[in-house]
Design a protein around this motif. Structure first.
Motif, mmCIF file in Angstrom:
data_model
loop_
_atom_site.group_PDB
_atom_site.id
_atom_site.type_symbol
_atom_site.label_atom_id
_atom_site.label_comp_id
_atom_site.label_asym_id
_atom_site.label_seq_id
_atom_site.Cartn_x
_atom_site.Cartn_y
_atom_site.Cartn_z
ATOM 1 N N LEU A 58 3.000 -18.178 -9.561
ATOM 2 C CA LEU A 58 2.890 -18.442 -10.995
ATOM 3 C C LEU A 58 1.540 -18.016 -11.536
ATOM 4 O O LEU A 58 0.488 -18.299 -10.932
ATOM 5 C CB LEU A 58 3.098 -19.929 -11.280
ATOM 6 N N ASP A 59 1.531 -17.366 -12.679
ATOM 7 C CA ASP A 59 0.288 -17.102 -13.389
ATOM 8 C C ASP A 59 -0.283 -18.432 -13.880
ATOM 9 O O ASP A 59 0.479 -19.318 -14.294
ATOM 10 C CB ASP A 59 0.565 -16.185 -14.580
ATOM 11 N N ALA A 72 1.105 -19.505 -17.183
ATOM 12 C CA ALA A 72 2.552 -19.306 -17.333
ATOM 13 C C ALA A 72 3.134 -20.313 -18.320
ATOM 14 O O ALA A 72 2.610 -21.421 -18.505
ATOM 15 C CB ALA A 72 3.239 -19.438 -15.973
ATOM 16 N N ALA A 94 0.585 -23.381 -15.027
ATOM 17 C CA ALA A 94 1.253 -23.323 -13.733
ATOM 18 C C ALA A 94 1.451 -24.708 -13.128
ATOM 19 O O ALA A 94 2.538 -25.021 -12.619
ATOM 20 C CB ALA A 94 0.455 -22.426 -12.785
ATOM 21 N N VAL A 146 4.959 -14.958 -15.440
ATOM 22 C CA VAL A 146 4.189 -15.330 -16.631
ATOM 23 C C VAL A 146 5.041 -16.080 -17.657
ATOM 24 O O VAL A 146 4.508 -16.844 -18.466
ATOM 25 C CB VAL A 146 3.556 -14.089 -17.294
ATOM 26 N N ARG A 147 6.359 -15.861 -17.637
ATOM 27 C CA ARG A 147 7.254 -16.557 -18.550
ATOM 28 C C ARG A 147 8.518 -16.941 -17.791
ATOM 29 O O ARG A 147 9.026 -16.186 -16.955
ATOM 30 C CB ARG A 147 7.656 -15.679 -19.743
#
Length: 361
Positions: free
Chosen positions: A259-260, A263, A283, A333-334
């Protein structure tokens, strides 16, 4: 387009037309393309006979069929324009049908570029729909998930999915929802379909300079929200699978690894499951959310949604949730979750595909 063509393009979409039949054929009296390719001719009511002895009714029928075929050739393009404008598959189909009604009731014999004319017409139709939607919208934009275009590997026609999903993901559609109707029109038509600002200005009833500014504002919003390019499709699927495996295994560190840090998870439960709608940022907050549901082991079917990896949760042979990933660099990111039962049912996933859903190890 020349000035005469512009006048026709401007006038036709703005006029109100009576509802017509839902079938493929236009009303009699529409124009058709002649064999020489010189454009569209007006076949309305001349009453003359051709050399074969067939009457005007036959000629009008032939013209109607030709116009219908010509429209069908542009149907995929028009659907793509409407989907980007509206983010709704059902509304996009409605816009395409309304465009057909307008074409079938308009003399287009002098239109040199019918595809361009149809593009401006459907743009105006979508603009009216967006304005109407804005005056009655009730669903919150922060948790709204646009209609996904689902491709099941090995099932159906991938070309139909490709015509709509190219260069348009759910994350972009979410950003487009935040634009004003005129901004969205200017951006979609100009930046995605290369329609000139002069043509767009006629639709939004502004000067070309003001229309250029609309597109510029929209472009900045889109660029600010752009997560950047992702890896190839195979690597994206590996990252999505790693998230799912870590979630099912309760692996906190494994989830953080894919995960970014910034996110965003957007979940849309619709009116029937409003409590499931939520916006989760960061995240660690997403990880806590994922681990909360780790004990619910639903059967899963890998999919491609708007060109990106996704997974459909299946319960008792029916779609229960759709999770789609947007990946940039090597991180998620999403995340978009569609849990609205009515919209999930409308995806019309074949039973044979649902039967392929398997429980995680």
């Amino acid at each position: 387009m020349d000035e005469t063509t512009r006048e026709r393009a401007e006038g036709a979409p703005g006029g109100k037309t009576a509802a017509g039949p839902t079938g493929a054929g236009p009303a009699s009296g529409s124009g058709s393309r002649d064999d020489s390719g010189s454009g569209l001719r007006d076949d309305s009511g001349s009453g003359s006979r051709d050399n074969s002895g067939s009457g005007s009714g036959s000629r009008e029928g032939s013209a109607a069929e030709a116009l219908a075929r010509r429209f069908d050739a542009d149907r995929g393009h028009l659907r793509a324009v409407a989907y980007r404008m509206l983010g709704s598959l059902s509304e996009a189909e409605d816009a395409v049908q309304e465009t057909w009604f307008k074409l079938s009731r308009t003399d287009v014999s002098g239109v040199a570029n019918l595809t361009g004319w149809l593009t401006t017409v459907i743009g105006r139709v979508c603009l009216d729909m967006l304005r109407s939607r804005g005056s009655r919208r009730e669903d919150p934009l922060d948790t709204y998930v646009p209609d996904p275009i689902v491709h099941i590997p090995g099932v159906g026609d991938p070309e139909h999915a490709a015509e709509l999903t190219e260069s348009v993901g759910l994350a972009l559609l979410v950003v487009l929802e935040t634009l004003s109707p005129a901004e969205r029109l200017a951006f979609v038509l100009h930046d995605m379909f290369a329609v000139s600002f002069d043509e767009i200005a006629r639709i939004v009833d502004r000067t070309p300079t003001a229309t250029r500014q609309l597109a510029s504002r929209a472009r900045r919003r889109v660029q600010d929200a752009d997560p950047g390019p992702g890896p190839d499709a195979r690597r994206q699927r590996e990252i999505a699978d790693a998230f799912l495996a870590a979630s099912q295994g309760g692996d906190f560190e494994g989830l953080l690894a894919v995960l970014d840090p910034d996110a965003v998870l957007r979940a849309d439960g619709g009116p029937l499951l409003a409590g499931a709608s939520k916006l989760v940022r960061g995240a660690e907050a997403i990880v806590r959310q994922a681990l909360m549901y780790a004990s619910f082991r639903n059967a899963a079917l890998p999919l491609v949604v708007n060109g990106a990896p996704a997974v459909l949760g299946v319960v008792d042979g029916k779609p229960a949730s759709l999770l789609a990933f947007t990946i940039a660099g090597d991180r998620i990111v999403r995340m978009h979750v569609l849990a609205d039962p009515e919209r999930l049912a409308a995806l019309d996933i074949p039973e044979e595909a649902l039967a392929r859903a398997v429980y995680p190890d």
